[in-house]
Design a protein around this motif. Sequence first.
Motif, PDB file in Angstrom:
ATOM      1  N   LEU A   1       0.878  -1.165   0.000  1.00  0.00           N
ATOM      2  CA  LEU A   1       0.000   0.000   0.000  1.00  0.00           C
ATOM      3  C   LEU A   1       0.915   1.216   0.000  1.00  0.00           C
ATOM      4  CD1 LEU A   1      -3.088   1.173   1.452  1.00  0.00           C
ATOM      5  CD2 LEU A   1      -1.116   2.104   2.629  1.00  0.00           C
ATOM      6  N   GLU A   2       0.627   2.170  -0.880  1.00  0.00           N
ATOM      7  CA  GLU A   2       1.388   3.421  -0.909  1.00  0.00           C
ATOM      8  C   GLU A   2       0.412   4.574  -0.811  1.00  0.00           C
ATOM      9  OE1 GLU A   2       5.280   2.337  -3.514  1.00  0.00           O
ATOM     10  OE2 GLU A   2       3.448   2.772  -4.643  1.00  0.00           O
ATOM     11  N   SER A   3       0.726   5.520   0.050  1.00  0.00           N
ATOM     12  CA  SER A   3      -0.117   6.707   0.149  1.00  0.00           C
ATOM     13  C   SER A   3       0.767   7.939   0.251  1.00  0.00           C
ATOM     14  CB  SER A   3      -1.074   6.622   1.341  1.00  0.00           C
ATOM     15  OG  SER A   3      -0.370   6.759   2.550  1.00  0.00           O
ATOM     16  N   GLU A   4       0.214   9.057  -0.198  1.00  0.00           N
ATOM     17  CA  GLU A   4       0.896  10.345  -0.117  1.00  0.00           C
ATOM     18  C   GLU A   4      -0.086  11.365   0.420  1.00  0.00           C
ATOM     19  OE1 GLU A   4       2.315  11.527  -3.950  1.00  0.00           O
ATOM     20  OE2 GLU A   4       3.979  10.101  -3.899  1.00  0.00           O
ATOM     21  N   THR A   5       0.386  12.195   1.319  1.00  0.00           N
ATOM     22  CA  THR A   5      -0.409  13.287   1.859  1.00  0.00           C
ATOM     23  C   THR A   5       0.461  14.529   1.875  1.00  0.00           C
ATOM     24  OG1 THR A   5      -1.673  11.774   3.263  1.00  0.00           O
ATOM     25  CG2 THR A   5      -1.731  14.107   3.860  1.00  0.00           C
ATOM     26  N   PHE A   6      -0.048  15.594   1.285  1.00  0.00           N
ATOM     27  CA  PHE A   6       0.671  16.875   1.290  1.00  0.00           C
ATOM     28  C   PHE A   6       0.144  17.724   2.443  1.00  0.00           C
ATOM     29  CE2 PHE A   6       0.750  21.388   0.267  1.00  0.00           C
ATOM     30  CZ  PHE A   6       2.116  21.572   0.129  1.00  0.00           C
ATOM     31  N   LEU A   7       1.072  18.295   3.187  1.00  0.00           N
ATOM     32  CA  LEU A   7       0.726  19.234   4.254  1.00  0.00           C
ATOM     33  C   LEU A   7       1.471  20.531   4.010  1.00  0.00           C
ATOM     34  CD1 LEU A   7       0.987  16.766   7.237  1.00  0.00           C
ATOM     35  CD2 LEU A   7      -1.107  17.850   6.439  1.00  0.00           C
ATOM     36  N   PRO A   8       0.775  21.653   4.009  1.00  0.00           N
ATOM     37  CA  PRO A   8       1.441  22.941   3.765  1.00  0.00           C
ATOM     38  C   PRO A   8       2.163  23.453   5.016  1.00  0.00           C
ATOM     39  CG  PRO A   8      -0.892  23.309   4.081  1.00  0.00           C
ATOM     40  CD  PRO A   8      -0.675  21.806   4.119  1.00  0.00           C
ATOM     41  N   LEU A   9       3.027  22.589   5.544  1.00  0.00           N
ATOM     42  CA  LEU A   9       3.812  22.910   6.732  1.00  0.00           C
ATOM     43  C   LEU A   9       5.238  22.427   6.508  1.00  0.00           C
ATOM     44  CD1 LEU A   9       1.370  21.532   9.463  1.00  0.00           C
ATOM     45  CD2 LEU A   9       1.815  23.950   8.977  1.00  0.00           C
ATOM     46  N   PRO A  10       6.214  23.066   7.140  1.00  0.00           N
ATOM     47  CA  PRO A  10       7.586  22.582   7.005  1.00  0.00           C
ATOM     48  C   PRO A  10       7.768  21.221   7.696  1.00  0.00           C
ATOM     49  CG  PRO A  10       7.496  24.469   8.490  1.00  0.00           C
ATOM     50  CD  PRO A  10       6.124  24.274   7.946  1.00  0.00           C
ATOM     51  N   ARG A  11       8.686  20.446   7.171  1.00  0.00           N
ATOM     52  CA  ARG A  11       8.959  19.107   7.711  1.00  0.00           C
ATOM     53  C   ARG A  11       9.249  19.162   9.209  1.00  0.00           C
ATOM     54  NH1 ARG A  11      13.310  16.093   4.499  1.00  0.00           N
ATOM     55  NH2 ARG A  11      14.518  17.905   5.146  1.00  0.00           N
ATOM     56  N   ASP A  12       9.945  20.191   9.659  1.00  0.00           N
ATOM     57  CA  ASP A  12      10.291  20.300  11.077  1.00  0.00           C
ATOM     58  C   ASP A  12       9.077  20.489  11.974  1.00  0.00           C
ATOM     59  OD1 ASP A  12      12.950  19.912  10.491  1.00  0.00           O
ATOM     60  OD2 ASP A  12      13.455  22.045  10.508  1.00  0.00           O
ATOM     61  N   GLU A  13       7.932  20.847  11.397  1.00  0.00           N
ATOM     62  CA  GLU A  13       6.686  20.932  12.169  1.00  0.00           C
ATOM     63  C   GLU A  13       5.856  19.659  12.031  1.00  0.00           C
ATOM     64  OE1 GLU A  13       4.326  24.463  11.557  1.00  0.00           O
ATOM     65  OE2 GLU A  13       6.125  25.714  11.410  1.00  0.00           O
ATOM     66  N   VAL A  14       6.058  18.915  10.949  1.00  0.00           N
ATOM     67  CA  VAL A  14       5.274  17.704  10.697  1.00  0.00           C
ATOM     68  C   VAL A  14       5.875  16.500  11.422  1.00  0.00           C
ATOM     69  CG1 VAL A  14       4.503  16.085   8.902  1.00  0.00           C
ATOM     70  CG2 VAL A  14       4.416  18.555   8.477  1.00  0.00           C
ATOM     71  N   PHE A  15       7.174  16.305  11.308  1.00  0.00           N
ATOM     72  CA  PHE A  15       7.797  15.091  11.838  1.00  0.00           C
ATOM     73  C   PHE A  15       7.575  14.902  13.338  1.00  0.00           C
ATOM     74  CE2 PHE A  15      11.016  12.217  13.337  1.00  0.00           C
ATOM     75  CZ  PHE A  15      10.993  11.213  12.398  1.00  0.00           C
TER      76      PHE A  15
END
Length: 162
Positions: free
Chosen positions: A16-30
């Motif tokens: 299963l592969e999924s992608e989700t875009f978030l309009p936030l910098p990686r340092d806020e997402v991780f």
Amino acid sequence: MDSLTHHRLSQGNHVLESETFLPLPRDEVFPFFAAAENLERITPPELAFRILTETPVEIHAGRLIDYKLRLFLVSFRWQTRISVWDPPFRFVDEQLRGPYHTWVHLHTFDEVEGGTLMRDRVRYRLPFHPLGGLALPLVRRQITRIFRYRGQVIRELLLGGG
């Protein structure tokens, strides 16, 4: 959820592969994913997902995490190991004990224009191959539903202040 696909590999293995875009910098997402407790928040409630490992869980390579959940009205325990821990770029959790013969979940976080592209790649195999394949359509629908729910809730929590 920006995209979600299933692929069949050989010998009863599936991806299963999924992608989700978030309009936030990686340092806020991780950091959201570095807190194992958030797994309960992003799992559909009917799965009754609960972390059994004492919280807060300090995540690192080799970390074992125990859970309890319900799938198709059957309760069971699930144990994963964090086999790769490379913040803020990626991590991998692998099922050691649980409902699947194989479950290896790669999470990646890529900085792209305007935000972060989160990718999930889960390689799984049902138990009792090839007989376990009889349940595959049901399992695929359930996994798809879980990941769609997860993408929606992640967006709400990270973007909507939930």
